[in-house]
Motif scaffolding. Structure first.
Motif, PDB file in Angstrom:
ATOM      1  N   GLY A 148       0.806  -1.218   0.000  1.00 36.29           N
ATOM      2  CA  GLY A 148       0.000   0.000   0.000  1.00 36.29           C
ATOM      3  C   GLY A 148       0.833   1.260   0.000  1.00 36.29           C
ATOM      4  O   GLY A 148       0.297   2.362   0.174  1.00 36.29           O
ATOM      5  N   SER A 149       2.144   1.125  -0.229  1.00 37.68           N
ATOM      6  CA  SER A 149       2.981   2.325  -0.201  1.00 37.68           C
ATOM      7  C   SER A 149       3.013   3.037  -1.552  1.00 37.68           C
ATOM      8  O   SER A 149       3.633   4.094  -1.672  1.00 37.68           O
ATOM      9  N   GLY A 150       2.399   2.448  -2.554  1.00 34.70           N
ATOM     10  CA  GLY A 150       2.308   3.123  -3.851  1.00 34.70           C
ATOM     11  C   GLY A 150       3.284   2.600  -4.891  1.00 34.70           C
ATOM     12  O   GLY A 150       3.447   3.217  -5.944  1.00 34.70           O
ATOM     13  N   LYS A 151       3.890   1.454  -4.630  1.00 37.52           N
ATOM     14  CA  LYS A 151       4.905   0.925  -5.564  1.00 37.52           C
ATOM     15  C   LYS A 151       4.283   0.587  -6.927  1.00 37.52           C
ATOM     16  O   LYS A 151       4.807   0.985  -7.968  1.00 37.52           O
ATOM     17  N   THR A 152       3.190  -0.169  -6.897  1.00 39.30           N
ATOM     18  CA  THR A 152       2.555  -0.560  -8.162  1.00 39.30           C
ATOM     19  C   THR A 152       2.004   0.667  -8.891  1.00 39.30           C
ATOM     20  O   THR A 152       2.094   0.770 -10.116  1.00 39.30           O
ATOM     21  N   THR A 153       1.424   1.573  -8.119  1.00 36.96           N
ATOM     22  CA  THR A 153       0.911   2.810  -8.735  1.00 36.96           C
ATOM     23  C   THR A 153       2.046   3.538  -9.454  1.00 36.96           C
ATOM     24  O   THR A 153       1.872   4.017 -10.590  1.00 36.96           O
ATOM     25  N   LEU A 154       3.195   3.598  -8.806  1.00 36.54           N
ATOM     26  CA  LEU A 154       4.345   4.260  -9.425  1.00 36.54           C
ATOM     27  C   LEU A 154       4.720   3.572 -10.738  1.00 36.54           C
ATOM     28  O   LEU A 154       4.921   4.227 -11.770  1.00 36.54           O
ATOM     29  N   LEU A 155       4.768   2.255 -10.694  1.00 35.93           N
ATOM     30  CA  LEU A 155       5.164   1.489 -11.879  1.00 35.93           C
ATOM     31  C   LEU A 155       4.191   1.709 -13.042  1.00 35.93           C
ATOM     32  O   LEU A 155       4.605   1.927 -14.185  1.00 35.93           O
ATOM     33  N   LEU A 156       2.890   1.626 -12.725  1.00 34.55           N
ATOM     34  CA  LEU A 156       1.885   1.814 -13.776  1.00 34.55           C
ATOM     35  C   LEU A 156       1.921   3.237 -14.303  1.00 34.55           C
ATOM     36  O   LEU A 156       1.701   3.471 -15.497  1.00 34.55           O
ATOM     37  N   THR A 157       2.212   4.179 -13.435  1.00 32.75           N
ATOM     38  CA  THR A 157       2.294   5.576 -13.871  1.00 32.75           C
ATOM     39  C   THR A 157       3.504   5.769 -14.785  1.00 32.75           C
ATOM     40  O   THR A 157       3.412   6.447 -15.818  1.00 32.75           O
ATOM     41  N   LEU A 158       4.624   5.155 -14.420  1.00 29.39           N
ATOM     42  CA  LEU A 158       5.825   5.269 -15.264  1.00 29.39           C
ATOM     43  C   LEU A 158       5.608   4.595 -16.617  1.00 29.39           C
ATOM     44  O   LEU A 158       6.206   5.005 -17.620  1.00 29.39           O
ATOM     45  N   GLY A 159       4.769   3.578 -16.627  1.00 30.44           N
ATOM     46  CA  GLY A 159       4.518   2.834 -17.872  1.00 30.44           C
ATOM     47  C   GLY A 159       3.428   3.436 -18.735  1.00 30.44           C
ATOM     48  O   GLY A 159       3.049   2.835 -19.745  1.00 30.44           O
ATOM     49  N   GLY A 160       2.913   4.588 -18.343  1.00 28.46           N
ATOM     50  CA  GLY A 160       1.878   5.220 -19.154  1.00 28.46           C
ATOM     51  C   GLY A 160       0.529   4.530 -19.048  1.00 28.46           C
ATOM     52  O   GLY A 160      -0.334   4.676 -19.918  1.00 28.46           O
ATOM     53  N   MET A 161       0.367   3.758 -17.996  1.00 24.57           N
ATOM     54  CA  MET A 161      -0.883   3.009 -17.833  1.00 24.57           C
ATOM     55  C   MET A 161      -1.848   3.716 -16.898  1.00 24.57           C
ATOM     56  O   MET A 161      -3.021   3.363 -16.848  1.00 24.57           O
ATOM     57  N   GLN A 162      -1.360   4.656 -16.138  1.00 24.21           N
ATOM     58  CA  GLN A 162      -2.225   5.286 -15.139  1.00 24.21           C
ATOM     59  C   GLN A 162      -1.890   6.767 -15.028  1.00 24.21           C
ATOM     60  O   GLN A 162      -0.821   7.140 -14.555  1.00 24.21           O
ATOM     61  N   HIS A 170      12.842   3.951  -1.687  1.00 31.64           N
ATOM     62  CA  HIS A 170      11.957   3.476  -0.623  1.00 31.64           C
ATOM     63  C   HIS A 170      10.727   4.365  -0.580  1.00 31.64           C
ATOM     64  O   HIS A 170      10.835   5.587  -0.474  1.00 31.64           O
ATOM     65  N   LEU A 171       9.575   3.721  -0.659  1.00 30.17           N
ATOM     66  CA  LEU A 171       8.305   4.463  -0.593  1.00 30.17           C
ATOM     67  C   LEU A 171       7.605   4.152   0.715  1.00 30.17           C
ATOM     68  O   LEU A 171       7.643   3.016   1.198  1.00 30.17           O
ATOM     69  N   LYS A 172       6.948   5.150   1.244  1.00 29.11           N
ATOM     70  CA  LYS A 172       6.124   4.942   2.437  1.00 29.11           C
ATOM     71  C   LYS A 172       4.924   5.872   2.324  1.00 29.11           C
ATOM     72  O   LYS A 172       5.103   7.090   2.169  1.00 29.11           O
ATOM     73  N   GLN A 173       3.750   5.268   2.359  1.00 30.29           N
ATOM     74  CA  GLN A 173       2.496   6.034   2.218  1.00 30.29           C
ATOM     75  C   GLN A 173       2.536   6.958   0.999  1.00 30.29           C
ATOM     76  O   GLN A 173       2.127   8.114   1.068  1.00 30.29           O
ATOM     77  N   GLY A 174       3.089   6.433  -0.076  1.00 32.20           N
ATOM     78  CA  GLY A 174       3.092   7.174  -1.334  1.00 32.20           C
ATOM     79  C   GLY A 174       4.222   8.177  -1.476  1.00 32.20           C
ATOM     80  O   GLY A 174       4.348   8.812  -2.523  1.00 32.20           O
ATOM     81  N   ARG A 175       5.005   8.318  -0.450  1.00 26.00           N
ATOM     82  CA  ARG A 175       6.077   9.326  -0.507  1.00 26.00           C
ATOM     83  C   ARG A 175       7.433   8.649  -0.636  1.00 26.00           C
ATOM     84  O   ARG A 175       7.662   7.571  -0.065  1.00 26.00           O
ATOM     85  N   LEU A 176       8.315   9.267  -1.367  1.00 27.47           N
ATOM     86  CA  LEU A 176       9.681   8.766  -1.490  1.00 27.47           C
ATOM     87  C   LEU A 176      10.422   9.162  -0.217  1.00 27.47           C
ATOM     88  O   LEU A 176      10.624  10.363   0.054  1.00 27.47           O
ATOM     89  N   VAL A 177      10.809   8.162   0.552  1.00 27.96           N
ATOM     90  CA  VAL A 177      11.448   8.488   1.840  1.00 27.96           C
ATOM     91  C   VAL A 177      12.958   8.226   1.809  1.00 27.96           C
ATOM     92  O   VAL A 177      13.679   8.692   2.710  1.00 27.96           O
ATOM     93  N   ALA A 178      13.393   7.446   0.824  1.00 30.18           N
ATOM     94  CA  ALA A 178      14.844   7.237   0.734  1.00 30.18           C
ATOM     95  C   ALA A 178      15.211   6.925  -0.703  1.00 30.18           C
ATOM     96  O   ALA A 178      14.482   6.235  -1.410  1.00 30.18           O
ATOM     97  N   ASP A 179      16.365   7.422  -1.136  1.00 27.47           N
ATOM     98  CA  ASP A 179      16.844   7.197  -2.505  1.00 27.47           C
ATOM     99  C   ASP A 179      18.330   6.852  -2.424  1.00 27.47           C
ATOM    100  O   ASP A 179      19.110   7.684  -1.973  1.00 27.47           O
TER     101      ASP A 179
END
Lengths: 383, 220
Positions: free
Chosen positions: B42-56, B211-220
């Motif tokens: 639920g941290s938004g990983k899949t959402t990020l992936l689909l967004t990067l892929g032009g799917m969302q 690293h994502l947490k609650q939709g936010r990038l917390v570490a890179d």
């Protein structure tokens, strides 16, 4: 991969869904083909049965006293036979009567027996309708005699009889009908005119009303106006019971066809659409990945509409064959009088081949649009 | 820069309430990087992936792919870009059950696949150890084989980027390692990989961790 490879592959994989869709469509085509063939057979049967009921319109001289007409069974006022020709020239698809027969009727005494002598003209039918003339065609030099005439005169088929100075051959096997026909001799109009020395005269024109309206719809007013415009010198008598029976039979047949067919088509369309919805649900992941791989909405819709059209095409062949077989097999027992006229209709079969894929695609249109509008991200995130 | 995300936010509306799946995500991913995205469920990983892929489409923010505003493109252009330059691998494989292995790989081919594309598909299946099962259907494969098939499909068009959403989530360690090894090989040939993962299988191959947490990038 080609669209059709996909469609064939999917049909092979989800056989049950395809099979039920095919069954629904086949049922629809079967019902359409069978009901159409049965309707044609029914119409022929109805036409024949009502034809056998006899004419239901009697046109007699306007001067005729109806008391005399009903008491004697014919009018004593003659008309020129040219009136029949005049009325016949107005026989088209736009008039409400058909099958015109002119007649000359008189009582006659033969060897001490009082009979009814009726001379019948040829039958005039509206051109271009493919209708066969009603009634029996009386060949020149022949007569048709009633059963009581045959009994008292001791005559039968191929015996000769004299009317006045002329000799005729009996051309029928007399059968008791329980009507005035039993004491009647029928022959050609010109023969009776000659025997009675009433050349060029008739005293009645018989016809059939084609309105097929029941009494409460007042067909007589329409008929009187139409005929009165052409022949103001006649009065129109309708044999209402007969006309009503004919109208009711035809109306019942038409109502049944009008009611059954649309409901069957709607039910089959709903069935196909529901199966298509289930198919779309089953294929959500496939749709999602196809979209992810860059496939457009057109191809996604094509997968569903193409499948529907393919199943429709197959169903049209199965349904046309099955519907035709069913009618050929069971039709003759339903319509014994006209059973020989029941036959396959290739034109109808071809129409089904064209129409069924379109019908199936139409029924699957909404589910196909659901598939196209489906958000692939929603499916792909369902891991 | 291959991917540039600027303040990317994705908000889902469910039953009248709003859920922020991605919250002002900002990051650049360069060509040739192997990026592992981590975070709790639920941290938004899949959402990020689909967004990067032009799917969302994101609710706000900008996603650029090779300098193009990804969501400024028409749906057809975006689909074309996905088809030609991005490969997807999912946890649940998302294979088409009624197509054989060759058919599933060729699905990625835009238009009718020619002999060269078929040859490449055969080579990929061979490379991924599936050559002998070309005529089988996905239902006849093990989980590891299915995922390798999905990798073969993702590689068919020689994409610049592979987006992999927990591709090892349903695999035993041995198969997981093999799938990641194939992604790493793609990376070594210059490809870019963004891999969403819970596990540590990719740790030795990834050269960057988000690293994502609650939709936010917390570490890179």
């Amino acid at each position: 991969m080609s669209l059709w490879s996909h469609i064939f592959g999917e049909i092979g994989f989800r056989k049950l869904n395809a099979l039920f869709s095919l069954l629904g469509l086949t049922l629809a085509v079967t019902v359409v083909v069978a009901s159409q063939l049965l309707a044609e057979a029914d119409e022929r049967e109805t036409r024949r049965v009502t034809r056998d009921m006899g004419f239901n319109l009697r046109l007699i001289s306007a001067e005729t006293d109806l008391g005399q007409f009903y008491r004697d069974g014919f009018s004593r006022n003659e008309m020129d036979s040219a009136m029949l020709d005049r009325l016949a020239t107005h026989l088209t698809n736009n008039v409400s009567f058909n099958h015109l027969v002119g007649s000359l009727r008189r009582e006659y005494t033969i060897n001490g027996q009082d009979i009814l002598l009726i001379g019948l003209s040829e039958t005039y039918v509206a051109p271009g309708q493919g209708k066969k003339p009603m009634g029996v065609v009386i060949k020149k030099g022949t007569i048709h005699i009633g059963s009581e005439v045959a009994r008292k005169q001791k005559k039968g088929r191929n015996d000769t009889m004299h009317l006045g100075e002329r000799q005729f051959t009996v051309a029928n096997d007399p059968i008791e009908t329980g009507t005035p026909d039993d004491i009647t001799i029928f022959t050609r109009l010109e023969d009776v005119q000659s025997v009675l020395r009433l050349e060029g005269k008739i005293n009645e024109i018989e016809a059939i009303d084609c309105l097929c309206l029941t009494a409460d719809q007042d067909p007589l007013a329409i008929l009187r106006q139409e005929i009165g415009n052409i022949l103001p010198e006649v009065q129109v008598v309708q044999m209402r019971t007969l006309a009503d029976a004919r109208a009711k039979q035809r109306q019942t047949r038409e109502k049944v066809n009008q009611f059954v067919l649309p409901w069957v088509l709607v039910a089959c369309a709903v069935w196909v659409a529901l199966l298509a919805v289930i198919n779309v649900r089953d294929r959500r992941q496939e749709i999602g990945i196809l979209r992810a791989l860059g496939e457009g909405g057109g191809r996604i819709a094509g997968l569903f509409l193409g499948k529907a059209a393919l199943l429709g095409l197959m169903a049209s062949v199965f349904g046309a064959a099955f519907g035709t077989w069913a009618v050929l097999e069971f039709g003759p027992s339903l319509f014994p009088v006209t059973k020989k006229a029941i036959q396959a209709n290739p034109t109808l079969a071809w129409q089904m081949v064209v129409a069924t894929p379109v019908f199936a695609a139409f029924a699957s249109f909404i589910p196909a649009m659901l598939a196209v509008s489906h958000d692939p991200a929603e499916t792909l995130r369902e891991d | 820069m291959m991917i540039r995300c600027d303040e990317v936010t994705k908000i889902f509306r469910k039953n009248g309430s709003e859920v922020t799946s991605l919250d002002r995500f900002t990051a650049d991913i360069g060509a040739g990087e192997f990026v592992a995205v981590r975070g709790p469920s639920g941290s938004g990983k899949t959402t990020l992936l689909l967004t990067l892929g032009g799917m969302q489409r994101p609710s706000a923010g900008l996603v650029q792919f090779s300098g193009h505003d990804l969501y400024g493109l028409s749906p057809a252009d975006r689909a074309g870009l996905r088809s030609g330059e991005i490969g997807f691998v999912f946890q649940m494989f998302h294979l088409v059950p009624y197509l054989d292995l060759m058919g599933n790989v060729l699905l990625a081919s835009p238009g009718k696949p020619g002999p060269a594309v078929r040859k490449r598909a055969g080579e990929l299946l061979d490379k991924l150890g599936l050559a002998e099962r070309v005529s089988h259907r996905p239902g006849e494969l093990s989980a590891g084989e299915r995922q390798r098939l999905a990798v073969a499909r993702a590689l068919l068009n020689r994409p610049k980027l592979i987006l992999a959403d927990e591709p090892t989530g349903n695999l035993d360690p041995e198969n997981a390692a093999e799938v990641v090894r194939h992604l790493a090989e793609f990376h070594k040939t210059g490809g870019t990989v963004v891999l969403v993962t819970h596990g540590t299988t990719a740790d030795t191959h990834a050269d960057r961790f988000l690293h994502l947490k609650q939709g936010r990038l917390v570490a890179d």
